[in-house]
Design a protein around this motif. Structure first.
Motif, PDB file in Angstrom:
ATOM      1  N   CYS A 181     -19.542 -10.361  35.455  1.00  0.00           N
ATOM      2  CA  CYS A 181     -18.418 -10.321  34.512  1.00  0.00           C
ATOM      3  C   CYS A 181     -18.989 -10.209  33.096  1.00  0.00           C
ATOM      4  O   CYS A 181     -19.778 -11.053  32.672  1.00  0.00           O
ATOM      5  CB  CYS A 181     -17.607 -11.602  34.663  1.00  0.00           C
ATOM      6  N   PRO A 182     -18.592  -9.171  32.334  1.00  0.00           N
ATOM      7  CA  PRO A 182     -19.120  -9.039  30.965  1.00  0.00           C
ATOM      8  C   PRO A 182     -18.712 -10.230  30.101  1.00  0.00           C
ATOM      9  O   PRO A 182     -17.619 -10.745  30.250  1.00  0.00           O
ATOM     10  CB  PRO A 182     -18.457  -7.767  30.430  1.00  0.00           C
ATOM     11  N   ILE A 183     -19.621 -10.632  29.242  1.00  0.00           N
ATOM     12  CA  ILE A 183     -19.279 -11.682  28.268  1.00  0.00           C
ATOM     13  C   ILE A 183     -19.794 -11.255  26.894  1.00  0.00           C
ATOM     14  O   ILE A 183     -20.962 -10.931  26.725  1.00  0.00           O
ATOM     15  CB  ILE A 183     -19.811 -13.066  28.695  1.00  0.00           C
ATOM     16  N   ALA A 184     -18.879 -11.233  25.912  1.00  0.00           N
ATOM     17  CA  ALA A 184     -19.264 -10.848  24.542  1.00  0.00           C
ATOM     18  C   ALA A 184     -19.332 -12.131  23.716  1.00  0.00           C
ATOM     19  O   ALA A 184     -20.285 -12.890  23.830  1.00  0.00           O
ATOM     20  CB  ALA A 184     -18.273  -9.833  23.999  1.00  0.00           C
ATOM     21  N   GLY A 185     -18.308 -12.428  22.930  1.00  0.00           N
ATOM     22  CA  GLY A 185     -18.322 -13.674  22.151  1.00  0.00           C
ATOM     23  C   GLY A 185     -18.089 -14.897  23.015  1.00  0.00           C
ATOM     24  O   GLY A 185     -18.429 -16.016  22.637  1.00  0.00           O
ATOM     25  N   GLY A 186     -17.486 -14.702  24.142  1.00  0.00           N
ATOM     26  CA  GLY A 186     -17.229 -15.813  25.064  1.00  0.00           C
ATOM     27  C   GLY A 186     -16.052 -16.688  24.667  1.00  0.00           C
ATOM     28  O   GLY A 186     -15.776 -17.684  25.325  1.00  0.00           O
ATOM     29  N   THR A 187     -15.327 -16.313  23.615  1.00  0.00           N
ATOM     30  CA  THR A 187     -14.272 -17.226  23.138  1.00  0.00           C
ATOM     31  C   THR A 187     -13.085 -17.282  24.097  1.00  0.00           C
ATOM     32  O   THR A 187     -12.376 -18.286  24.132  1.00  0.00           O
ATOM     33  CB  THR A 187     -13.772 -16.845  21.721  1.00  0.00           C
ATOM     34  N   ASP A 188     -12.857 -16.214  24.854  1.00  0.00           N
ATOM     35  CA  ASP A 188     -11.831 -16.300  25.892  1.00  0.00           C
ATOM     36  C   ASP A 188     -12.411 -16.883  27.170  1.00  0.00           C
ATOM     37  O   ASP A 188     -11.822 -17.755  27.787  1.00  0.00           O
ATOM     38  CB  ASP A 188     -11.237 -14.912  26.178  1.00  0.00           C
TER      39      ASP A 188
ATOM     40  N   THR B  42     -17.168  -8.193  15.339  1.00  0.00           N
ATOM     41  CA  THR B  42     -16.460  -9.479  15.258  1.00  0.00           C
ATOM     42  C   THR B  42     -15.406  -9.436  14.153  1.00  0.00           C
ATOM     43  O   THR B  42     -15.413  -8.546  13.294  1.00  0.00           O
ATOM     44  CB  THR B  42     -17.428 -10.628  14.921  1.00  0.00           C
ATOM     45  N   TYR B  43     -14.531 -10.439  14.180  1.00  0.00           N
ATOM     46  CA  TYR B  43     -13.494 -10.538  13.147  1.00  0.00           C
ATOM     47  C   TYR B  43     -14.128 -10.767  11.784  1.00  0.00           C
ATOM     48  O   TYR B  43     -13.665 -10.233  10.769  1.00  0.00           O
ATOM     49  CB  TYR B  43     -12.520 -11.669  13.495  1.00  0.00           C
ATOM     50  N   THR B  44     -15.205 -11.531  11.760  1.00  0.00           N
ATOM     51  CA  THR B  44     -15.899 -11.772  10.489  1.00  0.00           C
ATOM     52  C   THR B  44     -16.422 -10.451   9.928  1.00  0.00           C
ATOM     53  O   THR B  44     -16.334 -10.187   8.728  1.00  0.00           O
ATOM     54  CB  THR B  44     -17.048 -12.775  10.707  1.00  0.00           C
TER      55      THR B  44
ATOM     56  N   GLY C  22     -15.675 -14.081  18.141  1.00  0.00           N
ATOM     57  CA  GLY C  22     -14.730 -13.229  18.874  1.00  0.00           C
ATOM     58  C   GLY C  22     -14.911 -11.768  18.503  1.00  0.00           C
ATOM     59  O   GLY C  22     -15.196 -11.438  17.351  1.00  0.00           O
ATOM     60  N   THR C  23     -14.745 -10.882  19.490  1.00  0.00           N
ATOM     61  CA  THR C  23     -14.976  -9.452  19.260  1.00  0.00           C
ATOM     62  C   THR C  23     -13.737  -8.629  19.599  1.00  0.00           C
ATOM     63  O   THR C  23     -12.863  -9.074  20.343  1.00  0.00           O
ATOM     64  CB  THR C  23     -16.133  -8.950  20.143  1.00  0.00           C
ATOM     65  N   LEU C  24     -13.714  -7.412  19.070  1.00  0.00           N
ATOM     66  CA  LEU C  24     -12.631  -6.484  19.391  1.00  0.00           C
ATOM     67  C   LEU C  24     -12.656  -6.125  20.871  1.00  0.00           C
ATOM     68  O   LEU C  24     -11.631  -6.112  21.548  1.00  0.00           O
ATOM     69  CB  LEU C  24     -12.774  -5.194  18.572  1.00  0.00           C
TER      70      LEU C  24
HETATM   71  C1  LIG Z   1      -9.710 -21.603  19.531  1.00  0.00           C
HETATM   72  C2  LIG Z   1      -9.371 -20.153  19.785  1.00  0.00           C
HETATM   73  C3  LIG Z   1      -8.543 -19.480  18.906  1.00  0.00           C
HETATM   74  C4  LIG Z   1      -8.222 -18.162  19.136  1.00  0.00           C
HETATM   75  N1  LIG Z   1      -7.388 -17.538  18.250  1.00  0.00           N
HETATM   76  C5  LIG Z   1      -7.028 -16.258  18.478  1.00  0.00           C
HETATM   77  C6  LIG Z   1      -6.141 -15.591  17.583  1.00  0.00           C
HETATM   78  O1  LIG Z   1      -5.691 -16.160  16.582  1.00  0.00           O
HETATM   79  N2  LIG Z   1      -5.802 -14.318  17.868  1.00  0.00           N
HETATM   80  C7  LIG Z   1      -6.291 -13.660  18.959  1.00  0.00           C
HETATM   81  O2  LIG Z   1      -5.943 -12.503  19.151  1.00  0.00           O
HETATM   82  N3  LIG Z   1      -7.148 -14.250  19.808  1.00  0.00           N
HETATM   83  C8  LIG Z   1      -7.519 -15.533  19.604  1.00  0.00           C
HETATM   84  N4  LIG Z   1      -8.367 -16.150  20.483  1.00  0.00           N
HETATM   85  C9  LIG Z   1      -8.816 -15.413  21.655  1.00  0.00           C
HETATM   86  C10 LIG Z   1     -10.196 -14.738  21.496  1.00  0.00           C
HETATM   87  O3  LIG Z   1     -10.957 -15.359  20.512  1.00  0.00           O
HETATM   88  C11 LIG Z   1     -10.115 -13.254  21.179  1.00  0.00           C
HETATM   89  O4  LIG Z   1      -9.352 -12.614  22.172  1.00  0.00           O
HETATM   90  C12 LIG Z   1     -11.490 -12.621  21.063  1.00  0.00           C
HETATM   91  O5  LIG Z   1     -11.344 -11.378  20.480  1.00  0.00           O
HETATM   92  C13 LIG Z   1     -12.178 -12.460  22.401  1.00  0.00           C
HETATM   93  O6  LIG Z   1     -13.444 -11.871  22.196  1.00  0.00           O
HETATM   94  P1  LIG Z   1     -14.774 -12.405  22.867  1.00  0.00           P
HETATM   95  O7  LIG Z   1     -15.837 -11.468  22.478  1.00  0.00           O
HETATM   96  O8  LIG Z   1     -15.000 -13.795  22.535  1.00  0.00           O
HETATM   97  O9  LIG Z   1     -14.369 -12.258  24.425  1.00  0.00           O
HETATM   98  P2  LIG Z   1     -15.081 -12.824  25.723  1.00  0.00           P
HETATM   99  O10 LIG Z   1     -14.575 -14.188  25.999  1.00  0.00           O
HETATM  100  O11 LIG Z   1     -16.520 -12.624  25.683  1.00  0.00           O
HETATM  101  O12 LIG Z   1     -14.465 -11.827  26.786  1.00  0.00           O
HETATM  102  C14 LIG Z   1     -13.075 -11.736  27.010  1.00  0.00           C
HETATM  103  C15 LIG Z   1     -12.798 -10.779  28.184  1.00  0.00           C
HETATM  104  O13 LIG Z   1     -13.139  -9.460  27.829  1.00  0.00           O
HETATM  105  C16 LIG Z   1     -14.144  -8.954  28.694  1.00  0.00           C
HETATM  106  N5  LIG Z   1     -15.034  -8.176  27.838  1.00  0.00           N
HETATM  107  C17 LIG Z   1     -15.673  -8.601  26.714  1.00  0.00           C
HETATM  108  N6  LIG Z   1     -16.327  -7.585  26.145  1.00  0.00           N
HETATM  109  C18 LIG Z   1     -16.114  -6.505  26.922  1.00  0.00           C
HETATM  110  C19 LIG Z   1     -16.549  -5.126  26.852  1.00  0.00           C
HETATM  111  N7  LIG Z   1     -17.292  -4.682  25.840  1.00  0.00           N
HETATM  112  N8  LIG Z   1     -16.119  -4.301  27.822  1.00  0.00           N
HETATM  113  C20 LIG Z   1     -15.345  -4.743  28.839  1.00  0.00           C
HETATM  114  N9  LIG Z   1     -14.906  -5.984  28.953  1.00  0.00           N
HETATM  115  C21 LIG Z   1     -15.285  -6.865  27.992  1.00  0.00           C
HETATM  116  C22 LIG Z   1     -14.779 -10.154  29.351  1.00  0.00           C
HETATM  117  O14 LIG Z   1     -15.275  -9.851  30.621  1.00  0.00           O
HETATM  118  C23 LIG Z   1     -13.605 -11.100  29.418  1.00  0.00           C
HETATM  119  O15 LIG Z   1     -12.810 -10.810  30.538  1.00  0.00           O
HETATM  120  C24 LIG Z   1      -8.724 -17.473  20.275  1.00  0.00           C
HETATM  121  C25 LIG Z   1      -9.559 -18.154  21.147  1.00  0.00           C
HETATM  122  C26 LIG Z   1      -9.885 -19.478  20.923  1.00  0.00           C
HETATM  123  C27 LIG Z   1     -10.803 -20.177  21.875  1.00  0.00           C
END
Ligand SMILES: Cc1cc2nc3c(=O)[nH]c(=O)nc-3n(C[C@H](O)[C@H](O)[C@H](O)COP(=O)(O)OP(=O)(O)OC[C@H]3O[C@@H](n4cnc5c(N)ncnc54)[C@H](O)[C@@H]3O)c2cc1C
Lengths: 301, 756
Positions: free
Chosen positions: A30-37, A78-80, A111-113
């Motif tokens: 399972c891909p993981i980018a920022g891991g925030t979800d 990232t959002y930043t 968090g990433t797009l």
């Molecule tokens: C405290 C908190 C607050 C938050 N607030 C907001 C908010 O205000 N607004 C909002 O929209 N979101 C929010 N989020 C949700 C989250 O932060 C965003 O959706 C963020 O953009 C997810 O990016 P990530 O890189 O961390 O995803 P990850 O957790 O790394 O991955 C999320 C999913 O996407 C998949 N994935 C990741 N990268 C890829 C890739 N390149 N190709 C294919 N699949 C991929 C992963 O397998 C996983 O299923 C919040 C989360 C938390 C924990």
């Protein structure tokens, strides 16, 4: 944290081709980018997988750049980075505005797009903005020894509740914004969350208008919403109600009517009610249109 | 306000003011540097991990419990109610009604009720084993709506004057019904305990708690062992707010049962999700007011019905109800009062103590209602309150004449002045004309809070403290009052140092441990400073007298550290006692009739008024609290900075309860048991808070101090919601005032707003 972190396995490829090869495997990670979800699920003991593919070393997924056809935003952006980028602030300031509304600083840093699109939450904040910007998603997969890429317009990417048009062996590589949506268009965005930071959207809207100068008319509109249906949605009936009309409060009201009659399907959930979502979705549209079209929406009665 | 300090005569004056100064907080550095040990930080060699198996049903019969643990069986233990009974334990959490079991036996009365306990060497093994404990249930129809519940945990009533005659002669009668929801404590550290098996005849439990002797009493009952066989010690505790008043009894009992079963120490640590769904919350309630007024807007009669949701077991509900009932008529003068209180049983997790203890619920109802009364009477809301607030010596609903009741008016005047109430209201009117989609408003609330246990509670508790002489002229405070972030240790050291005239550093404090400290009662009910602090001051005076006598000098004069050390050494060398103790002596002569609810409900009250300024966005119906001004008479601020922290923190918690915090239940289970969906205010939602601290001393409090911990929680919510109602010219009768409810009320106010 519930669940057993030590039992998880993480692959850390440096090259896209390697990462894609791992995804072509039968024991697909399972891909993981920022891991925030993903970490939210892990913390609750609902690990979606035992094997993970860490994308944090893949340089091919980074970068914000101008291309002949528009802007290219790497999936790991990232959002930043969106908030800090001069390029984004100049050519698509609405993206920077959206990024500032996500979570709080720590989440914006990680968090990433690509993660947001991959997660495909109906409450995603980037999704409606990218829909209004007419974005497309660039996907890549391994076909034998080759890396094959394809583009999917974002309005065909979200196909069901947390379901996307990407195949399991594909990675999101980049988000593409066409120049046609960047020149001559103006955008507005507003998120209504459960509070003002660290909040999931109850209603989130993005509106783009192409305004003709003389006579002052709405040449075209792109409107998108989050948290109002099983997926982020384009509001095509509302868009149609605006096309060709002068930007006035009457046009705004007509668009809101069409929006609520045809485009949106809000529900009651833990965070809000269908009634509230519908009411606020309409009022947001009128207010955002007012801000872009230079009229005063009649919401104060 | 000129504080009449001369009224406090029973304490010696010190050369250097320790009381009233912002001395460094006792445990501050330890916490800042991460050296403070919370229960999860304890390094306990050989400890197993405990897990609780909980009911998914709100009400059910337990048909069977199977425990085929498979391969993990050899390395895990399971404890059920049957095991506990077979071992001769008493399956009762001892508190007020003794109706709650440690483990459900034959039936479950609420979702998340503990049905079995499991321990294994690691968390993963324990979780796997717990998943293999199969409980078969026969679900039964639960009672979830407290307004329709029929089983009563407790009732109480107040009757003052002739209410029927008052209503018969009224110029106007105004009615209203108000509802409030649960509130989760959301202390930063979830519940947790470590228990050791019986070693040398003693069972030790350490953990996160407010009331070591409550846990001690519960374990003594559970194991049927003498007091000295049980030892309970507090670890650094990350907040409580009442949430660690009674629930730790259960956690400690569970951990101790597991330690007993496996013969090793057991750590039982809740994570946030388990803590949120399983532990206590603030009681939801419905309060109905009927108010009779004369032609001048004076309160002729008040008829109030208070209904609270107690949840499945009685726990602390009777005392929450009695405090709610006693405060239901507010700090107002009214000769004819009838209050009926009822707390009922539902099949939901028991509701418990939460900062305010029933008062926030009734204060919300009354202060919302008074705005409605003012409107109905055509009176200004400030004027209505001013006409009816108590004056010095006037009586409360229980007929208690309160010597300093006029402080309520002083608080009102101070809050109005600081908030520039009238000028701000005019500025809001201008703002609202200029802004099409924003509305600003002002809200006001007057409130009070009784310090210490209700009625004769303090007399029954008969709390005790001790002071111990150490080497080098130092003194150690021995008390069971816990430090839970509010500054107990600091203020205790200040009080003792001031009485003896010693420097603050010369007084030591300890983490409460039932084997070492006397029972100074629970750390609840805003009692730590006014009650325990006063007993400590008495103990310090006693110590001063003993040492003065020893060296032949008059008592009541400040010591130099050297003289004190010399006198102490002389005293100890001569075989004098190292410890002096003191007990609660009911210095105010308080008396309360607990059957008729007449008399001195509390020895002292703290008085307050709050003003909130809000801005509501008419596009989204979101509320921003622009400012809260609160004037509060607290007798004396022992430590001004800590006192302000209590006031600010309580007001912030009140803003959360007013606007955001809501437990969403599905079939009796909390569905939003995560901080993602249970919405607390963050820093952005925390308004600027301006405090006016009034100090009208309480003659029997240490240095004049009254209790302040709960007071600010009482009035913040009605002030905020009154401001929203003012801004939008709508009626709001329910907490929290979410955007959803505000939008609905705004639409209801003018039906033509609801357009397609
Ligand atoms: C405290 C908190 C607050 C938050 N607030 C907001 C908010 O205000 N607004 C909002 O929209 N979101 C929010 N989020 C949700 C989250 O932060 C965003 O959706 C963020 O953009 C997810 O990016 P990530 O890189 O961390 O995803 P990850 O957790 O790394 O991955 C999320 C999913 O996407 C998949 N994935 C990741 N990268 C890829 C890739 N390149 N190709 C294919 N699949 C991929 C992963 O397998 C996983 O299923 C919040 C989360 C938390 C924990």
């Amino acid at each position: 944290m519930r669940g057993d972190l030590a039992a998880l396995e993480v692959l850390r490829p440096r090259r896209l081709a390697e990462a894609l090869a791992a995804l072509a495997d039968s024991d697909r990670p399972c891909p993981i980018a920022g891991g925030t979800d993903l970490y939210v699920a892990l913390n609750e003991g609902r690990a979606p997988a035992r094997r993970f593919l860490d994308l944090s070393r893949l340089d091919e997924l980074t970068g914000l750049e101008t291309t002949p056809s528009g802007l290219r935003l790497g999936a790991r952006t990232t959002y930043t980075e969106l908030r800090a980028s001069r390029l984004v602030r100049r050519r698509a300031p609405v993206l920077a505005e959206m990024a500032a509304s996500v979570g709080a600083i720590a989440i914006q840093n990680r968090g990433t797009l690509g993660g947001s699109l991959g997660n495909a939450s109906p409450a995603s904040d980037p999704a409606p903005v990218l829909l209004a910007l007419d974005a497309a998603v660039e996907l890549a997969a391994r076909d034998g020894r080759r890396v094959v890429r394809r583009r999917v317009p974002l309005d065909r990417f979200f196909i069901g509740y947390r379901e996307t048009a990407a195949r399991p062996d594909e990675l999101i590589v980049a988000v593409l914004l066409p120049s046609s949506a960047l020149e001559g268009w103006r955008y507005a965005y507003r998120k209504v969350g459960t509070r003002r930071a660290q909040a999931i959207s109850k209603v989130v809207a993005a509106v783009g208008l192409e305004l003709g100068a003389r006579p002052r008319r709405i040449a075209a509109a792109r409107i998108a919403y989050g948290s109002m249906a099983p997926t982020p949605v384009r509001a095509r009936a509302a868009e149609a109600a605006l096309a060709g009309r002068a930007p006035t409060s009457a046009a705004g009201r007509a668009a809101a009517r069409a929006l609520l009659a045809e485009d949106l399907h809000p529900i009651d959930d833990l965070r809000s009610s269908a009634d509230y979502r519908a009411l606020v979705a309409g009022r947001l549209l009128e207010s955002l249109l007012g801000a872009l079209g230079g009229f005063r929406p009649g919401l104060d009665d | 306000m000129a504080p009449a300090r001369a009224a406090v005569r029973h304490l010696p004056r010190a050369p250097r003011a320790v009381v009233g100064s912002n001395v460094p907080r006792r445990e501050g550095l330890e916490k800042l540097t991460g050296r403070a040990l919370y229960v999860a930080d304890l390094d306990v060699p050989g400890a197993w991990w405990g897990v609780t198996v909980r009911s998914p049903h709100a009400r059910a019969r337990i048909l069977s419990i199977e425990r085929d643990l498979g391969a993990d069986g050899a390395r895990a233990v399971v404890v059920t109610a049957e095991d506990l009974l077979r071992a001769g334990r008493d399956n009762v959490v001892h508190l007020i009604a003794d109706d709650q079991p440690f483990l459900a036996h034959r039936s479950v009365e609420h979702a998340e009720e503990a049905v079995a306990l499991v321990a294994a060497p690691t968390r993963e093994e324990a979780e796997r084993a717990a998943a293999r404990v199969r409980v078969r249930y026969e679900p039964l129809e639960p009672v979830l709506d407290f307004e329709r519940a029929e089983t009563i945990h407790k009732t109480c009533a107040i009757d003052k004057g002739d209410v029927a005659a008052a209503f018969a002669g009224a110029a106007r009668v105004v009615e209203g019904t108000y509802r409030v929801g649960h509130q989760e404590h959301a202390y930063i550290e979830p519940n947790g305990m470590v228990a050791w098996p019986r070693i040398d005849g003693v069972r030790l439990v350490r953990g996160s708690l407010q009331c070591p002797f409550y846990v001690h009493a519960a374990l003594t009952r559970l194991f049927g062992e003498p007091a000295e066989a049980i030892r309970v010690a507090q670890t650094s505790t990350g907040g409580g707010f009442g949430g660690k008043e009674d629930y730790p009894d259960l956690v400690a009992g569970h951990a101790a049962l597991l330690a007993d079963a496996c013969g090793r120490p057991v750590r039982l640590l809740y994570d946030r999700a388990e803590d949120m769904v399983a532990t206590t919350k603030r009681h939801p309630g419905r309060i109905v007011h009927r108010t009779a007024l004369d032609a001048e807007g004076r309160l002729l009669g008040m008829d109030v019905e208070v209904l609270l949701d107690g949840g499945a077991y009685v726990t602390l509900s009777p005392v929450v109800l009695s405090r709610a009932v006693i405060h239901a008529a507010g700090p107002y003068r009214c000769a004819n009062v009838r209050i009926r209180g009822r707390v009922v049983k539902t099949n939901t997790p028991p509701n418990g103590a939460f900062r305010g203890f029933g008062v926030p619920q009734v204060a919300f109802a009354l202060e919302r209602h008074l705005d409605r009364v003012a409107r109905a009477a055509g009176l200004d809301r400030v004027e209505l309150r001013r006409r009816n607030l108590l004056a010095d010596g006037e009586t409360t609903a229980t007929g208690q004449a309160v010597i300093d009741a006029g402080a309520s008016r002083q608080a009102l005047d101070a809050a109005l002045k600081r908030s520039r109430f009238a000028a701000t209201a005019r500025a809001h009117a201008r703002f609202n004309r200029r802004h099409a989609h924003l509305r600003r408003g002002l809200g006001l609330a007057c409130f009070f809070h009784g310090s210490g246990f209700t009625g004769n509670g303090e007399i029954r508790l008969a709390s005790e403290v001790a002071l111990e002489l150490l080497e080098g002229g130092r003194v150690r405070v021995l008390a069971a009052a816990t430090e839970i972030g509010q500054g107990t240790r600091t203020v205790f050291a200040q009080i003792v140092a001031q009485v003896l005239g010693l420097p603050y550093e010369a007084v030591e404090t300890v983490d409460p441990d039932t084997a070492l400290v006397p029972d100074s009662g629970p750390t609840v009910a805003s009692r730590t400073v006014p009650i325990v602090g006063r007993i400590l001051a008495d103990a310090a005076r006693e110590l001063d007298a003993v040492l003065a006598r020893r060296v032949g000098r008059p008592p009541g004069r400040p010591w130099t550290r050297r003289d004190f050390a010399g006198a102490a050494a002389l005293h100890l060398d001569a075989g004098g006692e190292r410890r002096v103790t003191a007990r609660f002596s009911n210095p105010s002569g308080q008396r309360f009739d607990e059957t008729r609810y007449v008399g001195d409900a509390y020895a002292a009250y703290a008085w307050a008024a709050a003003v909130a300024e809000v801005e509501v966005d008419l596009t989204s119906f979101e509320t921003r609290v622009l400012r809260v001004v609160a004037a509060q008479d607290i007798g004396r601020a022992i430590h001004p900075r800590l006192a302000a922290g209590q006031l600010e923190g309580g007001l912030t918690q009140a803003v959360g309860w007013a606007l955001f915090e809501e437990v969403v239940a599905r079939d009796g289970r909390m569905a939003n048991g995560q901080l993602t969906n249970y919405i607390l205010p963050t820093a952005i939602e925390t308004p600027p808070i301006e405090l006016v601290v009034l100090e009208r001393p309480f003659a029997h409090g240490p240095f004049g101090a009254k209790g302040i911990g709960e007071l600010p929680m009482d009035g913040g919510a009605p002030a905020v919601v009154n401001a929203i109602a003012d801004a939008l010219e709508i009626d709001l009768d329910r907490l929290p005032a979410t955007p959803e409810r505000i939008a609905a009320a705004w639409l209801a106010a003018r039906p033509e707003r609801r357009r397609a």
